[in-house]
Write an enzyme that holds these catalytic residues in place. Structure first.
Site, PDB file in Angstrom:
ATOM      1  CE1 TYR A 120      -3.362  -2.664   0.013  1.00 23.79           C
ATOM      2  CE2 TYR A 120      -4.002  -2.016   2.217  1.00 23.79           C
ATOM      3  CZ  TYR A 120      -4.200  -2.793   1.099  1.00 23.79           C
ATOM      4  OH  TYR A 120      -5.246  -3.681   1.071  1.00 23.79           O
ATOM      5  CE  LYS A 167       3.002 -17.828   0.648  1.00 24.37           C
ATOM      6  NZ  LYS A 167       2.255 -19.044   0.841  1.00 24.37           N
ATOM      7  CG  ASP A 199      -0.317 -19.597   2.449  1.00 25.27           C
ATOM      8  OD1 ASP A 199       0.366 -19.517   3.494  1.00 25.27           O
ATOM      9  OD2 ASP A 199       0.106 -20.130   1.414  1.00 25.27           O
ATOM     10  CG  ASP A 223      -7.248  -4.191   4.249  1.00 23.77           C
ATOM     11  OD1 ASP A 223      -8.264  -4.150   4.960  1.00 23.77           O
ATOM     12  OD2 ASP A 223      -7.151  -3.599   3.157  1.00 23.77           O
ATOM     13  CG  ASP A 227     -12.219  -6.784   5.888  1.00 26.65           C
ATOM     14  OD1 ASP A 227     -11.725  -6.053   6.776  1.00 26.65           O
ATOM     15  OD2 ASP A 227     -12.908  -6.340   4.959  1.00 26.65           O
TER      16      ASP A 227
END
Ligand code: NAI
Ligand code: MG
Length: 326
Positions: A120, A167, A199, A223, A227
């Site tokens: 981002y 990751k 993951d 993020d 969610d």
């Protein structure tokens, strides 16, 4: 000392849930001075600018900001506002409440999300019509700040260390640096950590969220994974967040402007009221923050409830019930 609180309701249900949270804060009779400012789709339509300079300046100077939600202009408003308060961590608790239908009622997680860089950071290019690229930025400084915050966070509360979701097996340089930096800060501070590939985390948290407690993540992962956790606890109307900076903070529900229910007076104010409780904690009003949390919890459990939770109460009814229980 008077604390100045910038209040930015924004669009849609932001105009309903933000006054509800201010009502709760006012009921506590603390030394808080509220200053309201505009941002979002409606002000853009009027003036051409989604985030007026005076709103940015107010957030940059106030002790804390309470933000509702905006609509399509979200990226133009919330990213600069997070920068205005110099926020380096986004704290996102995802907790299931008694009495609220949840996929995983045993969920009680807190995500500590890096809030300034990763994918981002804004370094995106369209090289040709057919090829685009993105540069992912990870710095030792931002990773250290996040890790130091995480160590203090788990130290100050009832937590056994934290989990680092990453990751680094694929993104060896960026997540490698992230993981290595966060682990070394935790080592220095004697805080226990474990780590998990992000993951695998997504699957494991759905199967059994009690395996995790405080989860430290890079920006995008935080993020998405928070969610996902919202889905486990019964939806967006309940999730608060805190954008914490060194000297100021911005507190907002995770949800958006909810145009489908805006103007009906039925938005669930809980996420914004709990965000206001996080604001109180940030300013050092710990007892008052606990009282707000408790009043919200009792109200979610015993009602009245808004329609998203199966009730038929209005935003105002729920807010009044919370104020009464304070
Ligand atoms: P949304 O969060 O506004 O709504 C998703 C669904 O959840 C809707 O059905 C809505 O009615 C429901 N919902 C959300 N909050 C609720 C509450 N407090 N009480 C009861 N029900 C609630 O997300 P959506 O629909 O994807 O986006 C709507 C607008 O919000 C878009 O323009 C988007 O850009 C913006 N947005 C702004 C954000 C911000 O200001 N930080 C964050 C997310 C979206
Ligand atoms: Mg999001």
């Amino acid at each position: 000392m008077t604390h100045e609180i910038a209040v930015i309701p924004g669009d849609g249900i932001g105009q309903e849930v933000t006054p509800a949270a201010v009502e709760v804060l006012e009921a506590l009779e603390l030394d808080l001075a509220f200053v309201e400012a505009e941002a979002g789709d409606a002000v853009k339509e009027e003036t051409g600018e989604a985030l007026p300079q005076e709103t940015y300046d107010l957030a940059a100077e106030a002790d804390a900001t309470l933000f509702g939600a905006v609509g399509e202009t979200a990226a133009d408003v919330i990213l600069p506002l997070r920068e205005a308060v110099d926020s380096f961590v986004n704290v996102r608790p995802a907790k299931a409440y008694p009495g609220v239908d949840a996929l995983r009622p045993e969920t009680d997680l807190v995500f500590l999300r890096e809030n300034t860089e990763g994918v981002y950071a804004g370094h995106e290019d369209r090289l040709t019509d057919d090829v685009s690229t993105l540069t992912r930025v990870v710095t030792k400084l931002a990773s250290r700040e996040l890790a130091e915050f995480a160590c203090e966070y788990v130290d100050g509360d009832d937590h056994d260390g934290f989990t680092i979701a990453h990751k680094a097996n694929v993104m060896r340089e960026t997540d490698g640096l992230f993981l290595e930096t966060v682990e070394s800060v935790a080592d220095e501070r004697g805080v226990e950590t474990d780590d998990v590939l992000m993951d695998a985390f997504a699957t494991r948290v759905c199967l059994d969220p009690t395996q995790f407690d405080v989860v430290v993540c890079p920006n995008l992962a935080g993020d998405v994974l928070s969610d996902l956790a919202a889905g486990l606890v019964g939806g967006l109307g309940l999730l608060p967040s805190a954008n914490v900076g060194h000297e100021r903070g911005l507190f907002e529900p995770v949800h958006g402007s909810a145009p489908d229910i805006a103007g009906e007076g039925i938005a669930n104010p809980a996420a914004t009221i709990v965000s206001a409780a996080m604001l109180l904690e940030y300013l050092g009003y710990d007892e008052e923050a606990d009282a707000v949390h408790a009043a919200v919890e009792t109200t979610l459990e015993e009602g009245p409830r808004t329609p998203d939770l199966g009730g038929d109460a209005s935003t105002e009814d729920v807010t009044e019930a919370i104020v009464d229980r304070l």
